[in-house]
Write a protein that holds these residues in place. Structure first.
Motif, PDB file in Angstrom:
ATOM      1  N   TRP A  21      -5.997 -20.136   9.936  1.00 22.44           N
ATOM      2  CA  TRP A  21      -6.472 -19.400  11.099  1.00 22.44           C
ATOM      3  C   TRP A  21      -5.427 -19.443  12.209  1.00 22.44           C
ATOM      4  O   TRP A  21      -4.611 -20.369  12.272  1.00 22.44           O
ATOM      5  CB  TRP A  21      -7.771 -20.005  11.603  1.00 22.44           C
ATOM      6  N   ASN A  22      -5.504 -18.467  13.105  1.00 20.91           N
ATOM      7  CA  ASN A  22      -4.583 -18.411  14.238  1.00 20.91           C
ATOM      8  C   ASN A  22      -5.311 -18.694  15.545  1.00 20.91           C
ATOM      9  O   ASN A  22      -6.492 -18.343  15.706  1.00 20.91           O
ATOM     10  CB  ASN A  22      -3.926 -17.029  14.345  1.00 20.91           C
ATOM     11  N   LYS A  23      -4.618 -19.325  16.465  1.00 20.23           N
ATOM     12  CA  LYS A  23      -5.115 -19.461  17.832  1.00 20.23           C
ATOM     13  C   LYS A  23      -4.990 -18.088  18.501  1.00 20.23           C
ATOM     14  O   LYS A  23      -3.888 -17.542  18.616  1.00 20.23           O
ATOM     15  CB  LYS A  23      -4.302 -20.499  18.604  1.00 20.23           C
ATOM     16  N   THR A  24      -6.117 -17.537  18.902  1.00 23.78           N
ATOM     17  CA  THR A  24      -6.143 -16.149  19.356  1.00 23.78           C
ATOM     18  C   THR A  24      -6.871 -16.026  20.690  1.00 23.78           C
ATOM     19  O   THR A  24      -7.942 -16.615  20.865  1.00 23.78           O
ATOM     20  CB  THR A  24      -6.864 -15.269  18.314  1.00 23.78           C
ATOM     21  N   LYS A  25      -6.294 -15.271  21.608  1.00 21.30           N
ATOM     22  CA  LYS A  25      -6.985 -14.970  22.860  1.00 21.30           C
ATOM     23  C   LYS A  25      -7.969 -13.826  22.618  1.00 21.30           C
ATOM     24  O   LYS A  25      -7.727 -12.938  21.796  1.00 21.30           O
ATOM     25  CB  LYS A  25      -5.990 -14.595  23.955  1.00 21.30           C
ATOM     26  N   GLU A  46      -6.972 -10.189  22.418  1.00 23.57           N
ATOM     27  CA  GLU A  46      -6.295  -9.698  21.219  1.00 23.57           C
ATOM     28  C   GLU A  46      -7.284  -9.157  20.185  1.00 23.57           C
ATOM     29  O   GLU A  46      -6.880  -8.429  19.261  1.00 23.57           O
ATOM     30  CB  GLU A  46      -5.467 -10.818  20.590  1.00 23.57           C
ATOM     31  N   VAL A  47      -8.554  -9.506  20.323  1.00 21.12           N
ATOM     32  CA  VAL A  47      -9.542  -9.077  19.323  1.00 21.12           C
ATOM     33  C   VAL A  47     -10.725  -8.330  19.942  1.00 21.12           C
ATOM     34  O   VAL A  47     -11.555  -7.774  19.216  1.00 21.12           O
ATOM     35  CB  VAL A  47     -10.062 -10.288  18.516  1.00 21.12           C
ATOM     36  N   LYS A  99     -12.623  -5.947  17.018  1.00 23.70           N
ATOM     37  CA  LYS A  99     -11.787  -5.262  16.029  1.00 23.70           C
ATOM     38  C   LYS A  99     -12.622  -4.781  14.851  1.00 23.70           C
ATOM     39  O   LYS A  99     -12.371  -3.707  14.298  1.00 23.70           O
ATOM     40  CB  LYS A  99     -10.669  -6.188  15.530  1.00 23.70           C
ATOM     41  N   PRO A 149      -7.087 -19.719  24.122  1.00 26.71           N
ATOM     42  CA  PRO A 149      -7.182 -19.204  22.755  1.00 26.71           C
ATOM     43  C   PRO A 149      -8.167 -20.017  21.909  1.00 26.71           C
ATOM     44  O   PRO A 149      -8.327 -21.214  22.105  1.00 26.71           O
ATOM     45  CB  PRO A 149      -5.753 -19.353  22.211  1.00 26.71           C
ATOM     46  N   SER A 160      -9.535 -20.603  17.695  1.00 26.91           N
ATOM     47  CA  SER A 160      -9.110 -20.420  16.311  1.00 26.91           C
ATOM     48  C   SER A 160     -10.020 -19.422  15.612  1.00 26.91           C
ATOM     49  O   SER A 160     -11.251 -19.591  15.603  1.00 26.91           O
ATOM     50  CB  SER A 160      -9.146 -21.755  15.558  1.00 26.91           C
ATOM     51  N   THR A 189      -7.751 -14.830  10.162  1.00 30.82           N
ATOM     52  CA  THR A 189      -6.909 -13.626  10.254  1.00 30.82           C
ATOM     53  C   THR A 189      -7.223 -12.624   9.149  1.00 30.82           C
ATOM     54  O   THR A 189      -6.988 -11.424   9.315  1.00 30.82           O
ATOM     55  CB  THR A 189      -5.423 -14.012  10.166  1.00 30.82           C
ATOM     56  N   GLN A 202     -13.181 -12.972   7.165  1.00 26.48           N
ATOM     57  CA  GLN A 202     -14.083 -12.685   8.277  1.00 26.48           C
ATOM     58  C   GLN A 202     -15.419 -12.154   7.765  1.00 26.48           C
ATOM     59  O   GLN A 202     -16.485 -12.563   8.226  1.00 26.48           O
ATOM     60  CB  GLN A 202     -13.433 -11.666   9.224  1.00 26.48           C
TER      61      GLN A 202
END
Length: 418
Positions: A229-233, A236-237, A325, A371, A373, A376, A381
């Motif tokens: 997984w990515n650290k995401t703000k 961004e989604v 998204k 952010p 987690s 991706t 998902q």
């Protein structure tokens, strides 16, 4: 049991066939009394291995709550013996005792046996059948009378003196026992459903923690683990959209609840909302994320939920409406923020220093927070989303069964009591 069509006020509409006598009128002061708890000091509290300390927050509507148990020293059990609660005692909240037309009154179960009664909580004391009195106090007509008698103080406080002259109707001891036993079976079903729901919610909570901590890993159709997984703000989604109800096409006004998510509030249109026209309200499409700054005791900085109603509605301009998204990623975000801790930890740093009372978090700041987690892979998902949705559907079924059972009991109380 048969339905009685009788104009006499002292005979209930629904009655067991073996009873014919009219019910007798009594004053509350002659029916039951309220024994007040002791004013224990907060400095008396111990962290664990003590005696359960029953506070006003522990008394719910027809159930004892175990969300935030406090304890007193073991030696207090003997020292304050007269304030000890036993299983099958009944307690009532004495400050703000009525919520949405329902009285905060509950039976002491085995978990709270040998607990200690705190100030502002009262124990019902009666020479009549105690379970019958417990159900009598759940009758909406009597609750309305009690509410009228304690009105005028802020907060409203209940005391035996305030309600002593209210009149109630009671049958003989045999009919009291028959009614009490019958309603006990209804309560047992409701309690079992609530226990099943609580266990399923606890299971879901544990599973979610393991999913988000990556202890539980999902695999693709080839048995391979998905990417890290990515650290995401959130920016961004999630994309904020401000589409409004220009053509007044939608009149279903949504609100946000910590327990129910995005819910319909159409019944409040024109009453809860000051605006006569809602053409400027924001549209909320299915699967949109809605953030409201309206605080609750559990979510002091607001609530973040996905629109899972399957319908398009509107919310006031005080809400942020955000398009994810994809619907599955939106559901994961919705599930992530279902936790008080997650919501608080995310929103607390965003509130401007010294301005917590004004809830000053603008939408840009909200999206640009710390952010989190997130998976991706869209396939992962979807798998996570569908897994959590399946659990939520089971919880919803139980919740609907509980609501149906409570409505059934409410109808019984209206017909079986005078």
């Amino acid at each position: 049991m048969e339905t009685i069509i009788n104009s006499k006020l002292k005979i209930p509409q629904l009655r067991f066939p073996e009873f014919e006598d009219e019910w007798n009128v009594h004053k509350i002061e002659d029916t039951f009394s309220i024994f007040n708890g002791y004013a224990f000091s907060s400095s008396d509290a111990v962290k664990e291995n003590g005696i359960i300390w029953v506070k006003i927050a522990d008394v719910g509507i027809n159930r004892m709550k175990r969300d935030n148990i406090s304890y007193l020293p073991p030696e207090f059990l003997k020292k304050y013996e007269k304030f000890v609660l036993k299983e099958n005692d009944y307690v009532i909240a004495l400050t703000r005792p009525i919520l949405s037309g329902k009285l905060k009154i509950a039976r002491i179960n085995s978990f709270f046996n040998n607990s200690l009664l705190n100030q502002r909580v009262g124990k019902i004391v009666t020479h009549h059948n105690s379970r019958f009195i417990f159900n009598l106090l759940q009758n909406s007509k009597l609750i309305s009378k009690i509410e009228n008698n304690i009105a005028g103080s802020d907060p409203p406080n209940l005391s035996a003196k305030e309600i002593k002259n209210i009149k109630v109707f009671l049958p003989n001891a045999f009919e009291q026992q028959k009614i009490a036993s019958f309603l006990a079976t209804v309560d047992k079903r409701i309690n079992l459903l609530e226990q099943k729901k609580a266990k399923l919610e606890e299971y879901k909570k544990g599973v979610m923690q393991r999913i988000f901590s990556r202890e539980i890993r999902f695999k693709d159709e080839n048995g391979k683990e998905f990417p890290e997984w990515n650290k995401t703000k959130l920016k961004e989604v999630l994309t904020e959209h401000k589409k409004n109800n220009e053509e007044d096409k939608y009149d279903e006004v949504f609100s946000v609840s910590k327990s129910k998510g995005v819910i319909n509030q159409i019944d409040h249109l024109g009453r809860s909302y000051a605006a006569k026209s809602i053409s400027h309200y924001k549209l909320v499409f299915p699967f949109d994320i809605v953030y409201t700054k309206s605080p609750t005791s559990e979510f002091p900085f607001g609530i973040i939920k996905q629109n899972l109603t399957g319908r398009t509605g509107v919310v006031s301009t005080l809400y942020a409406v955000l398009k994810p998204k994809n619907q599955h990623l939106g559901y994961i975000i919705h599930s992530y923020f279902n936790s008080w801790v997650k919501t608080y930890n995310y929103l607390n740093p965003l509130v401007q220093k010294g301005a917590k009372n004004t809830m000053n978090i603008n939408n840009k700041t909200f999206l640009d927070g710390k952010p989190i987690s997130l998976p991706t892979s869209e396939k992962e998902q979807e798998l996570i989303s569908r897994f959590l949705e399946a659990l939520d559907r089971k919880i919803l079924v139980l919740n609907n069964q509980i609501e149906t059972s409570n409505k059934f009991k409410k109808g019984l109380l209206q017909q079986m009591f005078v």
